[in-house]
Design a protein around this motif. Structure first.
Motif, short mmCIF file in Angstrom:
data_model
loop_
_atom_site.label_atom_id
_atom_site.label_comp_id
_atom_site.label_asym_id
_atom_site.label_seq_id
_atom_site.Cartn_x
_atom_site.Cartn_y
_atom_site.Cartn_z
N PRO A 1 1.26 -1.19 -0.14
CA PRO A 1 -0.21 0.12 -0.16
C PRO A 1 0.94 0.89 0.60
N ALA A 2 2.33 1.52 0.25
CA ALA A 2 2.95 2.47 0.02
C ALA A 2 3.06 2.77 -0.67
N GLU A 3 3.34 2.30 -1.66
CA GLU A 3 3.60 2.00 -3.13
C GLU A 3 2.69 2.37 -4.32
N LEU A 4 1.41 3.27 -3.48
CA LEU A 4 0.24 3.05 -4.63
C LEU A 4 -0.57 4.40 -3.56
N ILE A 5 -1.13 5.49 -5.25
CA ILE A 5 -1.15 6.36 -5.01
C ILE A 5 -3.22 6.30 -5.60
N ALA A 6 -3.91 7.20 -4.85
CA ALA A 6 -4.86 7.69 -5.32
C ALA A 6 -5.07 8.58 -5.95
N CYS A 7 -5.74 9.14 -6.76
CA CYS A 7 -6.39 9.86 -7.38
C CYS A 7 -7.07 11.01 -6.52
#
Length: 211
Positions: free
Chosen positions: A12-18
């Protein structure tokens, strides 16, 4: 940056949500001068800029100075039938500080003054050590999170729009002269817009975690 179809297999630390369409993307460190946009709605996600933290700090200091002038300097002057009245934001709020209108005065000062100033101070507190290559100060993550959560309640821009609409309605009834505080608010909106253009939330969070 590509949209991922299997976010469960990623950290999850590697993800970014628009922030607009909630599409998940793999977050990456980008070289200076490049930008990352959402593949679905093209919203700007990551804006790494050289010395961007210093720009945000400088604009935050500028915004606070403008806010001080906007509070205490005359906001407008109304003349009708030989009578003239000059008022400031602080004076108007204090005029309604007694009785059942006191909560209204508190809400006005909070949303157009206190919350914007808090967000300026929070950005300065968060970014000052990071801009100088030092570890983040204590509770920087909490303060930055509070500043982001308070953003919808900072309504200096809405206040100016509402004031402009009201001035159009009373222009035929009295002579209205705009004071320096009105123009300070207008410049404040421009400064805030410029500041937001330099702020990349993912970059700030990444720097706080790394340092």
């Amino acid at each position: 940056m590509a949209e991922t179809s299997a976010p469960a297999k990623l950290d999850p630390a590697e993800l970014i949500a628009c922030p607009q369409c909630d599409a998940l993307h793999r977050a990456e460190h980008l070289p200076e001068g490049t930008r990352a946009r959402c593949v679905r709605c093209k919203t700007l996600l990551i804006v790494p800029r050289e010395r961007s933290f210093l720009h945000v700090i400088a604009l935050s200091f500028t915004g606070m100075i403008l806010m001080i002038g906007a509070i205490f300097f005359p906001f407008l002057e109304i003349s009708a039938r030989g009578l003239t009245h000059e008022s400031s934001i602080f004076g108007v709020a204090m005029a309604f500080s007694d009785g059942w209108l006191a909560p209204l005065a508190f809400a006005v000062l909070s949303m157009i003054v206190a919350i914007p100033v808090f967000r300026f101070l929070a950005l300065i507190y968060t970014l000052w050590p990071l801009a100088n290559g030092q570890p983040a100060w204590p509770h920087a993550a909490l303060i930055f999170r509070l500043a982001e959560e308070a953003q919808p309640w900072a309504m200096a821009e809405i206040f100016i729009i509402g004031t402009a609409v009201a001035l159009v309605k009373i222009a035929g009834l009295a002579q209205v002269s705009l004071g320096p505080a009105f123009w300070a608010f207008c410049v404040l909106i421009i400064v805030t817009t410029l500041k937001n253009s330099f702020v990349s939330k993912w970059v700030i969070w990444d720097e706080i975690e790394q340092k």
